[in-house]
Scaffold this motif. Structure first.
Motif, short mmCIF file in Angstrom:
data_model
loop_
_atom_site.label_atom_id
_atom_site.label_comp_id
_atom_site.label_asym_id
_atom_site.label_seq_id
_atom_site.Cartn_x
_atom_site.Cartn_y
_atom_site.Cartn_z
N GLY A 1 0.75 -1.28 0.24
CA GLY A 1 -0.03 0.18 -0.17
C GLY A 1 0.85 1.27 0.07
O GLY A 1 0.50 2.19 -0.81
N VAL A 2 1.81 1.32 0.85
CA VAL A 2 3.03 2.46 0.92
C VAL A 2 3.44 2.62 -0.54
O VAL A 2 3.76 3.58 -0.96
CB VAL A 2 3.91 2.37 1.89
CG1 VAL A 2 4.94 3.25 1.65
CG2 VAL A 2 3.04 2.24 3.23
N GLY A 3 3.85 1.53 -1.02
CA GLY A 3 4.64 1.58 -2.50
C GLY A 3 3.74 2.12 -3.59
O GLY A 3 4.00 3.08 -4.34
N LEU A 4 2.49 1.64 -3.46
CA LEU A 4 1.27 2.05 -4.47
C LEU A 4 1.22 3.83 -4.29
O LEU A 4 0.94 4.29 -5.21
CB LEU A 4 0.26 1.12 -4.49
CG LEU A 4 0.39 -0.17 -4.81
CD1 LEU A 4 -1.09 -1.09 -4.87
CD2 LEU A 4 0.80 -0.32 -6.31
N GLY A 5 1.09 3.93 -3.13
CA GLY A 5 1.01 5.32 -2.62
C GLY A 5 2.11 6.40 -3.46
O GLY A 5 2.08 7.45 -3.63
N LEU A 6 3.55 5.79 -3.16
CA LEU A 6 4.51 6.55 -3.86
C LEU A 6 4.60 6.49 -5.18
O LEU A 6 4.90 7.65 -5.78
CB LEU A 6 5.89 5.85 -3.04
CG LEU A 6 6.00 5.96 -1.70
CD1 LEU A 6 7.32 5.29 -1.40
CD2 LEU A 6 6.67 7.36 -1.46
N LEU A 7 3.96 5.39 -5.99
CA LEU A 7 3.93 5.49 -7.22
C LEU A 7 2.87 6.59 -7.73
O LEU A 7 2.96 7.17 -8.87
CB LEU A 7 3.44 4.12 -7.83
CG LEU A 7 4.48 3.02 -7.80
CD1 LEU A 7 3.67 1.68 -8.20
CD2 LEU A 7 5.52 3.52 -9.12
N GLU A 8 1.83 6.57 -6.78
CA GLU A 8 0.84 7.61 -7.04
C GLU A 8 1.34 9.12 -7.09
O GLU A 8 0.95 9.91 -8.00
CB GLU A 8 -0.58 7.56 -6.17
CG GLU A 8 -1.49 8.76 -6.29
CD GLU A 8 -2.19 8.70 -7.84
OE1 GLU A 8 -2.63 9.96 -8.17
OE2 GLU A 8 -2.04 7.77 -8.49
N LEU A 9 2.19 9.40 -6.07
CA LEU A 9 2.72 10.79 -5.74
C LEU A 9 3.74 10.73 -6.88
O LEU A 9 4.13 11.98 -7.15
CB LEU A 9 3.50 10.72 -4.48
CG LEU A 9 2.36 10.72 -3.20
CD1 LEU A 9 3.26 10.82 -2.17
CD2 LEU A 9 1.53 12.15 -3.40
N GLY A 10 4.22 9.70 -7.51
CA GLY A 10 5.48 10.11 -8.77
C GLY A 10 4.81 10.27 -9.73
O GLY A 10 5.70 10.36 -10.76
N ARG A 11 3.74 10.25 -9.94
CA ARG A 11 3.27 10.68 -11.29
C ARG A 11 3.12 12.02 -11.78
O ARG A 11 3.19 12.93 -10.78
CB ARG A 11 1.80 10.00 -11.63
CG ARG A 11 0.73 10.67 -10.96
CD ARG A 11 -0.82 9.74 -11.39
NE ARG A 11 -1.73 10.24 -10.68
CZ ARG A 11 -2.62 11.29 -11.17
NH1 ARG A 11 -2.27 11.63 -12.36
NH2 ARG A 11 -3.43 11.55 -10.64
N ASP A 12 3.06 12.33 -13.27
CA ASP A 12 3.13 13.62 -13.58
C ASP A 12 1.81 14.09 -13.33
O ASP A 12 0.72 13.59 -13.66
CB ASP A 12 3.18 13.54 -15.04
CG ASP A 12 3.63 15.01 -15.66
OD1 ASP A 12 3.62 15.79 -14.56
OD2 ASP A 12 3.81 15.18 -16.90
#
Length: 79
Positions: free
Chosen positions: A64-75
């Motif tokens: 869940g944390v990793g998927l959240g970081l992926l979301e924050l990393g998008r343009d």
């Protein structure tokens, strides 16, 4: 469901890695590869312990944390 579950965990790890690469190439945000790495690493305890306490639960939280970081990393710019 064992074989299907194993394939699902491999697919999750692969899709997180590919998503991290694509997001990093588009946005150059270091949170994207970090999030992908967290998901990929968390896939191993999830594979071994699934959702059983305590390792599996921690693996699910890490995913869940990793998927959240992926979301924050998008343009954030409109397409």
């Amino acid at each position: 469901g064992d074989r299907l579950g194993h394939v699902g965990v491999y697919a999750l790890a692969l899709s997180a890695a590919v998503t991290a690469v694509v997001l990093f190439r588009r946005a150059a945000n270091p949170l994207a590869p970090l999030g992908g790495a967290v998901v990929v690493v968390a896939c191993w305890p999830f594979y071994v312990h699934h959702v059983f306490p305590y390792r599996g639960v921690l693996a699910m939280a890490a995913i869940g944390v990793g998927l959240g970081l992926l979301e924050l990393g998008r343009d954030r710019r409109p397409a």
